[in-house]
Design an enzyme around this catalytic site. Structure first.
Site, short mmCIF file in Angstrom:
data_model
loop_
_atom_site.label_atom_id
_atom_site.label_comp_id
_atom_site.label_asym_id
_atom_site.label_seq_id
_atom_site.Cartn_x
_atom_site.Cartn_y
_atom_site.Cartn_z
N HIS A 135 15.46 -11.39 7.66
CA HIS A 135 14.57 -10.40 8.29
C HIS A 135 14.71 -10.56 9.80
CE1 HIS A 135 10.33 -8.37 8.46
NE2 HIS A 135 11.08 -8.01 9.48
N ASP B 299 12.31 -11.98 12.81
CA ASP B 299 11.95 -10.58 13.05
C ASP B 299 12.58 -10.04 14.34
OD1 ASP B 299 10.84 -8.17 12.32
OD2 ASP B 299 8.77 -8.70 12.73
N HIS C 5 9.93 -2.72 4.91
CA HIS C 5 8.75 -3.33 5.52
C HIS C 5 7.53 -2.77 4.80
CE1 HIS C 5 11.49 -4.44 8.69
NE2 HIS C 5 10.54 -4.93 9.46
N GLU D 3 2.59 -5.11 6.61
CA GLU D 3 2.61 -5.76 7.93
C GLU D 3 1.35 -5.33 8.67
OE1 GLU D 3 5.68 -4.36 10.59
OE2 GLU D 3 5.53 -6.12 11.90
#
Ligand code: ADE
Ligand code: ZN
Length: 340
Positions: free
Chosen positions: A20, A281, A200, A203
């Site tokens: 990721h 990320d 995603h 989040e």
């Protein structure tokens, strides 16, 4: 009782995958300014310090605004090569052996950069990284979920000639207001063209968003997924179906998804038996690369040596490597820990 430095060193040295990671999120202020000069693209920052001063995010959108602003300096295949190469060298220092980076083609093609320059530059660096650093790779193309489905379908069309180097499609950008249903047709089409799928979810959105992402987009893993932990039934499903969550602790703190790493649900995920991994990320923007994320989780959550071994194994299990290769990589992790 091993101390924090010893465990962080172990986390850095253990074989692991990073799955990721947004390549555009590895654009360090120094490179941003260098590419701004190289390409004659003006930016509003006079120094790297000024760029870093802008890293005060109030949520996902305020980060995305700066992230997209930064991409303006990426113009040529050489720029995408250099960005990717810099990340790979940094990842190699942190013991990363396999990467599955994301890229956001629409953020570039919208500005007139060709799809071929973006993919060509990235892939040339990934091939060099495999040859020179021993880092294997799979590449994931993300659709920006705040753009239209028509735009996503066109981007999928752009990717078809590159199926040998793009393994999967994903979904990123603004989660709220852009539900998975919007991309159902695009993801069906992508699967029928042979792409794997990730997204995603959870989040900024809630557990229902994670559930809908599984029901509607049929993805094989969820990026972030922290909101899933509020829903026991969903947790049971993730465990039963071995659907991985790619977790990014420092990102979640910087964007306000959790108040601190100490309050991150990573340990509950591992205790429940979810295939969770630690990732960075957008490391240039969120205060650290993968080993920094491990350090924060070791310091604030008290991760043990056993947790580290599980996280390393999970990072390979969740990857798009072939099954036999995954077994071999997990055996490598176990051999590493047996000798430590
Ligand atoms: N694009 C880059 N980083 C992202 C994140 N953390 N969430 C959604 N979209 C992104
Ligand atoms: Zn992300």
């Amino acid at each position: 009782m091993p101390d924090i430095d010893a465990l962080t060193d172990l986390a850095r040295r253990m074989p692991k995958a990073e799955i990721h990671l947004h390549l555009e999120g590895t654009l360090e202020p120094e490179m941003l300014l260098e590419l701004s000069r190289r390409n004659g693209v003006p930016v509003r920052f006079a120094s790297a310090e000024e760029v870093r001063e802008a890293y005060r995010f109030t949520g996902l959108q305020s980060f995305l605004d700066l992230y997209y602003e930064g991409t303006a300096v990426l113009q040529t295949a050489a720029d995408f090569h250099d960005l990717t190469a810099a990340y790979l060298h940094r990842a190699a220092q942190d013991g990363v052996r396999h990467v599955e980076p994301f890229f956001d083609p629409q953020a570039h093609t919208q500005r007139g950069v060709t799809f071929d320059d973006v993919v060509g530059g990235i892939v040339s660096a990934l091939r060099e990284g495999e040859r020179d650093l021993g880092i294997s790779w799979r590449l994931i193309m993300c659709f920006l979920r705040d753009l239209s489905t028509t735009d996503a379908i066109q981007t999928l069309g752009d990717a078809l000639p590159y199926r040998d180097v793009i393994t999967a499609v994903g979904l990123d950008s603004a989660e709220i207001g852009n539900p998975p249903e919007k991309f159902e047709g695009v993801f069906d089409l992508a699967r029928s063209e042979g792409f794997q799928t990730v997204s995603h979810a959870g989040e900024e959105g809630d557990a229902e968003n994670v559930r809908q992402t599984l029901d509607v987009l049929h993805v094989s893993r969820i990026d972030h997924g922290i909101a899933a932990m509020t829903d026991p039934e969903l947790v049971a499903r993730l465990v039963r179906d071995r659907i991985p969550l790619t977790v990014c602790p420092l990102s979640n703190v910087r964007l306000g998804g959790v108040a601190s790493v100490a309050e991150h649900p990573l340990l509950e995920m591992l205790d429940a038996g979810i295939v969770a991994s630690i990732n960075s990320d957008d490391p240039a923007y969120f205060g650290g690369y993968i080993a920094d994320n491990f350090r924060a989780a070791i310091e604030e959550l008290g991760l043990t040596r056993g947790h580290l071994q599980t996280l390393a194994r999970n990072s390979f299990e969740a990857s798009f490597l072939p099954a036999g290769e995954i077994d071999a990589r997990m055996a490598e992790v176990d051999a590493f820990f047996a000798l430590e």
